[in-house]
Design a protein around this motif. Sequence first.
Motif, mmCIF file in Angstrom:
data_model
loop_
_atom_site.group_PDB
_atom_site.id
_atom_site.type_symbol
_atom_site.label_atom_id
_atom_site.label_comp_id
_atom_site.label_asym_id
_atom_site.label_seq_id
_atom_site.Cartn_x
_atom_site.Cartn_y
_atom_site.Cartn_z
ATOM 1 N N THR A 37 0.853 -1.194 0.000
ATOM 2 C CA THR A 37 0.000 0.000 0.000
ATOM 3 C C THR A 37 0.886 1.240 0.000
ATOM 4 N N ASN A 38 0.626 2.165 -0.903
ATOM 5 C CA ASN A 38 1.404 3.396 -0.984
ATOM 6 C C ASN A 38 0.952 4.352 0.123
ATOM 7 N N ALA A 39 1.464 4.147 1.342
ATOM 8 C CA ALA A 39 1.051 4.938 2.502
ATOM 9 C C ALA A 39 2.078 6.014 2.813
ATOM 10 N N GLN A 40 1.587 7.152 3.272
ATOM 11 C CA GLN A 40 2.464 8.228 3.697
ATOM 12 C C GLN A 40 1.870 8.913 4.918
ATOM 13 N N VAL A 41 2.720 9.614 5.667
ATOM 14 C CA VAL A 41 2.287 10.306 6.874
ATOM 15 C C VAL A 41 2.130 11.785 6.563
ATOM 16 N N VAL A 42 1.000 12.339 6.967
ATOM 17 C CA VAL A 42 0.756 13.775 6.851
ATOM 18 C C VAL A 42 0.282 14.289 8.204
ATOM 19 N N THR A 47 -6.752 18.895 13.693
ATOM 20 C CA THR A 47 -7.033 17.931 14.765
ATOM 21 C C THR A 47 -5.792 17.585 15.582
ATOM 22 N N ASP A 48 -4.616 18.138 15.211
ATOM 23 C CA ASP A 48 -3.349 17.865 15.888
ATOM 24 C C ASP A 48 -3.064 16.366 15.916
ATOM 25 N N GLN A 49 -3.135 15.756 14.725
ATOM 26 C CA GLN A 49 -2.886 14.328 14.581
ATOM 27 C C GLN A 49 -2.007 14.072 13.373
ATOM 28 N N PHE A 50 -1.235 12.981 13.465
ATOM 29 C CA PHE A 50 -0.544 12.464 12.292
ATOM 30 C C PHE A 50 -1.480 11.461 11.638
ATOM 31 N N LEU A 51 -1.684 11.606 10.341
ATOM 32 C CA LEU A 51 -2.555 10.705 9.602
ATOM 33 C C LEU A 51 -1.710 9.865 8.648
ATOM 34 N N VAL A 52 -1.994 8.589 8.611
ATOM 35 C CA VAL A 52 -1.388 7.713 7.608
ATOM 36 C C VAL A 52 -2.422 7.607 6.501
ATOM 37 N N VAL A 53 -2.048 8.098 5.322
ATOM 38 C CA VAL A 53 -3.000 8.171 4.212
ATOM 39 C C VAL A 53 -2.457 7.431 3.001
ATOM 40 N N THR A 54 -3.378 7.102 2.107
ATOM 41 C CA THR A 54 -3.019 6.525 0.813
ATOM 42 C C THR A 54 -3.855 7.225 -0.246
ATOM 43 N N ASP A 55 -3.294 7.359 -1.428
ATOM 44 C CA ASP A 55 -4.019 7.992 -2.534
ATOM 45 C C ASP A 55 -4.948 7.020 -3.225
ATOM 46 N N THR A 56 -4.878 5.755 -2.846
ATOM 47 C CA THR A 56 -5.732 4.747 -3.466
ATOM 48 C C THR A 56 -6.927 4.452 -2.563
ATOM 49 N N THR A 57 -7.983 4.001 -3.137
ATOM 50 C CA THR A 57 -9.166 3.631 -2.369
ATOM 51 C C THR A 57 -8.962 2.237 -1.800
ATOM 52 N N THR A 58 -9.206 2.103 -0.497
ATOM 53 C CA THR A 58 -9.078 0.801 0.132
ATOM 54 C C THR A 58 -10.441 0.188 0.309
ATOM 55 N N GLN A 59 -10.480 -1.134 0.408
ATOM 56 C CA GLN A 59 -11.745 -1.843 0.533
ATOM 57 C C GLN A 59 -11.932 -2.339 1.944
#
Length: 59
Positions: A37-42, A47-59
């Motif tokens: 999974t192409n995950a990155q941290v933003v 909300t003062d949170q680190f989010l792990v996101v991906t540009d792809t839709t997950t199921q």
Amino acid sequence: MATTTQARTVLERFPAGAPRGSWPAEEYAAAQRAQGTNAQVVMDLRTDQFLVVTDTTTQ
């Protein structure tokens, strides 16, 4: 000038005030990348949170 918005899926959230900072988020993102999974941290300043996101839709 045109602006495009890319949809992102939030895989996990980590509090920014945690003692280890972004490390848990970075470790989680690395584990997701190891699974393909192409995950990155933003940082979500609102909300003062680190989010792990991906540009792809997950199921």
